[in-house]
Design an enzyme around this catalytic site. Sequence first.
Site, short mmCIF file in Angstrom:
data_model
loop_
_atom_site.label_atom_id
_atom_site.label_comp_id
_atom_site.label_asym_id
_atom_site.label_seq_id
_atom_site.Cartn_x
_atom_site.Cartn_y
_atom_site.Cartn_z
N LYS A 10 0.77 -1.02 -0.06
CA LYS A 10 0.10 -0.16 -0.14
C LYS A 10 0.77 1.18 -0.11
CE LYS A 10 -3.71 -2.54 2.53
NZ LYS A 10 -4.55 -2.16 3.72
N TYR A 50 -12.17 -2.83 -3.10
CA TYR A 50 -12.82 -3.14 -1.85
C TYR A 50 -14.35 -3.24 -1.79
CZ TYR A 50 -8.44 -2.34 0.66
OH TYR A 50 -7.06 -2.36 1.05
N ASN A 113 -1.58 -0.46 7.20
CA ASN A 113 -0.86 -1.47 7.85
C ASN A 113 -0.19 -2.12 6.53
OD1 ASN A 113 -3.01 -2.18 6.06
ND2 ASN A 113 -4.11 -3.38 7.61
N HIS A 116 -2.11 -5.81 1.64
CA HIS A 116 -3.14 -6.47 1.27
C HIS A 116 -2.85 -7.62 0.66
CE1 HIS A 116 -7.26 -7.45 -0.42
NE2 HIS A 116 -6.37 -7.89 -1.41
N GLU A 127 -9.95 -10.44 -7.64
CA GLU A 127 -9.07 -9.39 -7.50
C GLU A 127 -8.04 -9.32 -8.76
OE1 GLU A 127 -7.53 -9.45 -3.66
OE2 GLU A 127 -9.66 -9.08 -2.90
P1 IDP Z 1 -7.36 -7.18 5.78
O1 IDP Z 1 -6.80 -6.24 4.98
O2 IDP Z 1 -6.66 -7.80 6.81
O3 IDP Z 1 -8.21 -8.18 5.07
P2 IDP Z 1 -10.20 -5.91 5.87
O4 IDP Z 1 -11.01 -6.13 7.30
O5 IDP Z 1 -10.49 -6.60 4.80
O6 IDP Z 1 -8.59 -6.44 6.50
O7 IDP Z 1 -9.94 -4.37 5.75
C1 IDP Z 1 -9.43 -3.77 4.68
C2 IDP Z 1 -8.66 -2.81 5.05
O8 IDP Z 1 -9.13 -1.79 5.42
C3 IDP Z 1 -7.46 -2.99 6.12
O9 IDP Z 1 -6.41 -3.73 5.59
C4 IDP Z 1 -7.20 -1.83 6.51
O10 IDP Z 1 -6.36 -1.00 5.91
C5 IDP Z 1 -8.71 -1.21 6.62
N1 IDP Z 1 -9.42 -1.26 7.83
C6 IDP Z 1 -10.01 -2.32 8.21
N2 IDP Z 1 -10.59 -2.22 9.39
C7 IDP Z 1 -10.36 -0.92 9.82
C8 IDP Z 1 -10.63 -0.05 10.97
O11 IDP Z 1 -11.56 -0.48 11.87
N3 IDP Z 1 -10.02 1.13 11.00
C9 IDP Z 1 -9.46 1.88 9.89
N4 IDP Z 1 -9.13 0.96 8.90
C10 IDP Z 1 -9.50 -0.28 8.86
MG MG Z 2 -9.53 -7.99 3.60
#
Ligand code: IDP
Ligand code: MG
Length: 137
Positions: A10, A50, A113, A116, A127
Amino acid sequence: MTQRTLVLLKPDAVKRGLVGEILSRFEAKGLSLVAMELRTIDSTHSDGHYAEHVERDFYPPLRDFVTSGPLVAVVLEGDEAVDVVRLLNGATDGRKALPGTIRGDLSLSNRENLVHGSDSPESAAREIALWFPGLAD
Ligand code: IDP
Ligand code: MG
């Protein structure tokens, strides 16, 4: 079973100069590079990627983040690549991800984070078709 999965490094990974560090972890694990491109995406592409999250409260700032600058889109291949990548990535929230994982070692954020990884073979197929239509099989 050999699988392909879609990985994003990212915009925070690019801005922080961590692309090499993160890619080297996937390579060292034994996953193979199938495709890779530095790309800046618009909000339409973010919404497609997304799709399952577009109605969530956290989505608008997530969209701003992933469209904020270049990211690296990668297709990786290997035995059980979908689950292996998610194990290497670690839990979503970098503050809670285990040490030894990419997020656990390198991120202190629930949003920024770094990575992805597709969450299932079905998501990976969707995807990969979205990001690299030329690879569709
Ligand atoms: P993942 O990337 O671990 O699969 P997902 O639940 O699919 O997690 O969420 C997609 C992305 O959305 C996350 O990687 C993160 O960047 C962001 N995200 C998810 N939950 C939160 C939150 O509660 N606060 C802020 N950002 C979030
Ligand atoms: Mg996810």
